[in-house]
Motif scaffolding. Structure first.
Motif, short mmCIF file in Angstrom:
data_model
loop_
_atom_site.label_atom_id
_atom_site.label_comp_id
_atom_site.label_asym_id
_atom_site.label_seq_id
_atom_site.Cartn_x
_atom_site.Cartn_y
_atom_site.Cartn_z
N LYS A 74 53.80 60.55 -57.64
CA LYS A 74 55.18 60.17 -58.28
C LYS A 74 56.32 60.76 -57.36
O LYS A 74 57.15 59.75 -57.47
CB LYS A 74 55.04 60.95 -59.69
N ASP A 75 56.39 61.86 -56.74
CA ASP A 75 57.62 62.36 -56.04
C ASP A 75 57.79 61.25 -54.83
O ASP A 75 58.84 60.94 -54.56
CB ASP A 75 57.14 63.59 -55.48
N PHE A 76 56.53 60.78 -54.17
CA PHE A 76 56.78 59.80 -53.24
C PHE A 76 57.07 58.47 -53.64
O PHE A 76 57.92 57.91 -52.92
CB PHE A 76 55.36 59.57 -52.43
N GLU A 77 56.57 58.13 -54.62
CA GLU A 77 57.25 56.75 -55.10
C GLU A 77 58.72 56.86 -55.33
O GLU A 77 59.53 55.81 -55.24
CB GLU A 77 56.44 56.46 -56.68
N ALA B 194 52.26 54.45 -49.52
CA ALA B 194 52.16 54.53 -50.92
C ALA B 194 50.75 54.19 -51.46
O ALA B 194 50.06 54.80 -52.16
CB ALA B 194 53.01 53.17 -51.49
N LYS B 195 49.93 53.31 -50.65
CA LYS B 195 48.55 53.07 -51.06
C LYS B 195 47.77 54.15 -50.68
O LYS B 195 46.72 54.46 -51.33
CB LYS B 195 48.16 51.68 -50.04
N GLU C 207 46.22 66.58 -61.29
CA GLU C 207 47.78 66.63 -62.04
C GLU C 207 48.58 66.81 -60.74
O GLU C 207 49.86 66.22 -60.66
CB GLU C 207 47.83 67.76 -62.93
N ILE C 208 48.11 67.74 -59.75
CA ILE C 208 49.03 67.63 -58.60
C ILE C 208 49.19 66.52 -57.78
O ILE C 208 50.24 66.23 -57.42
CB ILE C 208 48.53 68.95 -57.69
N ALA C 209 48.02 65.97 -57.45
CA ALA C 209 48.05 64.42 -56.87
C ALA C 209 48.71 63.56 -57.53
O ALA C 209 49.63 62.68 -56.88
CB ALA C 209 46.72 64.06 -56.76
N LYS C 210 48.83 63.57 -58.87
CA LYS C 210 49.66 62.54 -59.65
C LYS C 210 51.15 62.75 -59.25
O LYS C 210 52.22 62.09 -59.20
CB LYS C 210 49.33 62.60 -61.02
N LEU C 211 51.50 64.19 -59.55
CA LEU C 211 52.98 64.53 -59.05
C LEU C 211 53.41 64.26 -57.90
O LEU C 211 54.61 63.65 -57.48
CB LEU C 211 53.15 66.14 -59.46
#
Length: 226
Positions: A131-134, A48-49, A124-128
């Motif tokens: 989010k998917d991992f979270e 997560a980190k 934007e891809i990194a944020k998605l």
């Protein structure tokens, strides 16, 4: 034989009473604690980190790509002392004093907008992906928490049954020594007592494993969570 049947029926009654003592684990679930565990997992779980840092790094890359527009310009200057002759046979356009010049990279001018756009898309891809991992992480924490509560409840139930069976077995031992019941009936009680203790030990082991898995994902001991 009748005595044996009565004893077996008594044991089944004890199991029945204890089994119905807790028919559901839902009241044991504390959603406030679950939310704490989810937040701790987001803060402490290594992957997560890693996703958080990766997203921040790519965000910085967007700023760097935007500022790199300045790279397409090349500023230069030329200084000619005032005591030298103005006429220069090599470059008649030279004059005394300081001269400035600005150059523009045509290739850089054409590619910079695409580089900036790519950097923004990567962000934007990194944020998605984060989010998917979270979402997966949150679901994993919930599964481990529910399993922990389940194993804790089973441990309590197994411990109670083992305690009850121990009392019954002790009572039957006394009756056997007085000659009130047969050896078969007494051995049956000891067998059921052993099985209940065996189930308790198994429940303890499973509970500890579920506790370790939950602590692993939240990054701290459950006893340290306030």
């Amino acid at each position: 034989m009748k005595t044996l049947k009565k004893i077996t029926l008594g044991f089944l009654l004890f199991f029945s009473i204890n089994a119905t003592a807790q028919e559901t684990i839902i009241p044991e679930i504390k959603y406030a604690d679950l939310e704490k565990y989810i937040e701790l997992a987001k803060q402490n779980f290594p992957r997560a980190k890693s996703y958080q840092l990766r997203t921040e790094s790519i965000k910085v890359g967007v700023t760097v790509a935007s500022l790199s527009y300045l790279d397409i310009f090349n500023v230069s200057y030329f200084y000619r002392p005032g005591d030298r002759a103005v006429i220069d046979p090599v470059n008649p356009y030279n004059v005394n004093g300081v001269q400035f010049g600005v150059g523009v990279s045509l290739g850089g001018l054409l590619t910079k907008p695409f580089n900036v756009k790519k950097a923004k898309l990567d962000y934007e891809i990194a944020k998605l992906e984060q989010k998917d991992f979270e979402l997966l992480l949150v679901n994993d924490v919930r599964i481990r928490y529910y399993d922990y509560i389940q194993q804790l409840s089973l441990l309590k139930l197994s411990s109670q049954i083992a305690t009850d069976n121990k009392g019954v077995a002790e009572s039957l031992r006394i009756r056997f020594e007085k000659g009130e019941i047969t050896l078969d009936a007494y051995n049956q009680s000891r067998t059921m007592q052993f099985q209940s203790f065996q189930q308790k030990i198994l429940a303890e082991s499973t509970y500890l494993k579920s506790k370790d898995l939950l602590e692993q994902i939240i990054g701290v001991k459950l006893s340290e969570v306030k």
